[in-house]
Design an enzyme around this catalytic site. Structure first.
Site, PDB file in Angstrom:
ATOM      1  N   SER A 197       9.069   4.158   7.325  1.00  0.00           N
ATOM      2  CA  SER A 197       9.189   4.892   6.006  1.00  0.00           C
ATOM      3  C   SER A 197       8.518   6.535   6.166  1.00  0.00           C
ATOM      4  O   SER A 197       9.080   7.170   6.953  1.00  0.00           O
ATOM      5  CB  SER A 197       8.657   4.140   5.062  1.00  0.00           C
ATOM      6  OG  SER A 197       8.748   4.660   3.570  1.00  0.00           O
ATOM      7  N   THR A 198       7.454   6.634   5.342  1.00  0.00           N
ATOM      8  CA  THR A 198       7.026   8.078   5.159  1.00  0.00           C
ATOM      9  C   THR A 198       6.542   8.672   6.577  1.00  0.00           C
ATOM     10  O   THR A 198       5.762   7.983   7.354  1.00  0.00           O
ATOM     11  CB  THR A 198       5.483   7.993   4.307  1.00  0.00           C
ATOM     12  OG1 THR A 198       6.058   7.273   3.012  1.00  0.00           O
ATOM     13  CG2 THR A 198       5.227   9.411   3.876  1.00  0.00           C
ATOM     14  N   HIS A 224      13.333   3.980   5.093  1.00  0.00           N
ATOM     15  CA  HIS A 224      13.555   3.971   3.547  1.00  0.00           C
ATOM     16  C   HIS A 224      13.818   5.564   3.026  1.00  0.00           C
ATOM     17  O   HIS A 224      13.003   6.559   3.485  1.00  0.00           O
ATOM     18  CB  HIS A 224      12.001   3.916   2.991  1.00  0.00           C
ATOM     19  CG  HIS A 224      11.531   2.575   3.208  1.00  0.00           C
ATOM     20  ND1 HIS A 224      10.179   2.269   3.050  1.00  0.00           N
ATOM     21  CD2 HIS A 224      12.282   1.168   3.297  1.00  0.00           C
ATOM     22  CE1 HIS A 224      10.443   0.787   3.338  1.00  0.00           C
ATOM     23  NE2 HIS A 224      11.262   0.502   3.585  1.00  0.00           N
ATOM     24  N   MET A 319       4.250   4.180   3.826  1.00  0.00           N
ATOM     25  CA  MET A 319       3.567   3.470   2.667  1.00  0.00           C
ATOM     26  C   MET A 319       3.895   2.305   2.316  1.00  0.00           C
ATOM     27  O   MET A 319       5.105   1.809   2.733  1.00  0.00           O
ATOM     28  CB  MET A 319       3.957   4.293   1.271  1.00  0.00           C
ATOM     29  CG  MET A 319       2.904   5.774   1.282  1.00  0.00           C
ATOM     30  SD  MET A 319       3.075   6.318  -0.516  1.00  0.00           S
ATOM     31  CE  MET A 319       4.800   6.937  -0.287  1.00  0.00           C
ATOM     32  N   ASP A 322       6.379  -3.074   3.272  1.00  0.00           N
ATOM     33  CA  ASP A 322       7.683  -3.709   3.607  1.00  0.00           C
ATOM     34  C   ASP A 322       7.643  -4.080   5.089  1.00  0.00           C
ATOM     35  O   ASP A 322       7.262  -3.025   5.977  1.00  0.00           O
ATOM     36  CB  ASP A 322       8.665  -2.577   3.341  1.00  0.00           C
ATOM     37  CG  ASP A 322      10.047  -3.108   3.371  1.00  0.00           C
ATOM     38  OD1 ASP A 322      10.302  -4.272   3.008  1.00  0.00           O
ATOM     39  OD2 ASP A 322      10.829  -2.333   3.952  1.00  0.00           O
TER      40      ASP A 322
END
Length: 378
Positions: A197-198, A224, A319, A322
């Protein structure tokens, strides 16, 4: 809780967004809006005097756009970071990928709502978690560009290969042996699955070119991201990698040496083909999981169904948590789990929970992950 106090310069050529973003940031504890600028040229002239920690940076602006501002930061103010504010267009997606490669912390989408109050609420929802995370562990354009990772104390190779011994404590993580009743690993992996993600686009742009074009297995990835941006990410990575990288399409069969990125705003899973011998990609409109669509948990569960004892699962910077539930299922079915280490993550969220639960077999810095993947499939 918000972390350290940060100074933010708001850069946007639209007065409505400058005002909305400034108001939202002004409401946040530990945030000081030190100024605004309506184009990149004015922004760079203010950086030296205002000394911001962070810019919220519009990508498409007259005089000097967001990409050019990031290039300036690299050269003259590498201690400053940036959150990009982008539009949901193909051009916006391509420029955002370029911005992330240049070291931008992350990006948010400009709201689509026509009502100003709804727009502000959308901005608030998107900005708040990013600002909180930035306050806890600041990452600058310079740090992301240097690409260095500090070695973990006490390890000669800069990473940890975890032994299956009960409750082995390494650093701040607790690692436990798999519980009784789990499937065993069956030789080499036949698929690699990644949740990220991030900080992901930049991390993937560094890790995936280290993988050979003849890896011999398919890779399925959840990053994401909203729609359009995943296609831009796939195109950007495809240019850099020996492997083929593409945005996944519904119904296509999995092929070795191809990396499939889940389309933004959709869920991706694996299903059996009609003949039962091949595996196909299925793109669905199933609801979000962990507020994520695509979701790593959703993908990981399906990989666990079809590749028992033959999966390498990788959990990287991001973050939230998940992927943890899916990794638990994968681990029970004999997967090898590789987690990115805290030092090289932009945000140590997604790899943290599985590490603390003892699901991770190897903890590696970003620059060692590709070698661990190769080792698991060759």
């Amino acid at each position: 809780m918000f972390g350290k106090k940060i100074k933010v310069l708001v850069v946007d050529d639209t007065i409505v967004y400058r005002k909305a973003v400034s108001d939202i940031l002004g409401e946040m504890p530990g945030v000081e809006v030190v100024g605004v600028a309506h184009n990149g040229k004015i922004a760079v002239s203010k950086i030296q005097t205002l000394k911001p920690d962070l810019l919220t940076l519009d990508i498409e602006m007259p005089e000097m756009n967001g990409i050019e501002v990031l290039q300036y930061l690299q050269q003259h103010a590498p201690q400053v970071s940036a959150i990009m504010v982008s539009t949901l267009t193909s051009e916006g997606g391509d420029m955002t990928m370029r911005a992330l490669e240049l070291g931008a912390y992350d990006f948010i989408l400009k709201p689509t709502a026509t009502n100003i109050n709804d727009s502000k609420q959308q901005l608030r929802t998107l900005l708040t978690p990013l600002i909180k995370t930035f306050q806890t562990g600041r990452t600058t354009v310079g740090a992301l560009q240097q690409g260095g990772t500090r070695k973990i104390a006490g390890t000669s190779q800069g990473y940890i290969r975890l032994q299956a011994t009960p409750s082995t404590v390494i650093g701040s993580g607790r690692y436990t042996a798999p519980s009784v009743g789990t499937s065993r690993r069956q030789g080499k992996s036949e698929i690699v699955t990644i949740g990220i993600s991030t900080g992901g686009p930049n991390a993937l742009a560094r890790m995936m070119p280290m993988l050979p074009g003849d890896l011999g297995v398919p890779i399925v990835i959840v990053q994401h991201m909203p729609p359009v941006f995943t296609k831009s990410l796939a195109n950007s990575l495809n240019i850099k990698c020996a492997l083929t990288v593409k945005e996944a399409q519904d119904g296509e069969p999995l092929q070795a040496n191809v990396a499939y990125i889940a389309p933004g705003g959709k869920q991706m899973k694996l299903v059996a083909s009609a003949d039962g011998t091949n595996r196909l990609i299925k793109i669905t409109n199933d609801p979000p999981e962990n507020s994520c669509k695509p979701s790593a948990d959703y993908l990981f569960r399906s990989v666990a169904d079809y590749y028992v004892g033959r999966t390498t699962a990788v959990i990287m910077t991001g973050m939230g948590s998940d992927g943890t539930k899916g990794l638990k299922i994968l681990k029970q079915k004999g997967a090898l789990v590789i987690g990115q280490d805290e030092e090289s993550c932009v945000v140590y969220g997604m790899p943290k929970a599985p590490a603390e639960l003892g699901l991770t077999d190897v903890v590696a810095p970003l620059d060692k992950i590709a070698a661990e993947i190769i080792k698991s499939v060759k």
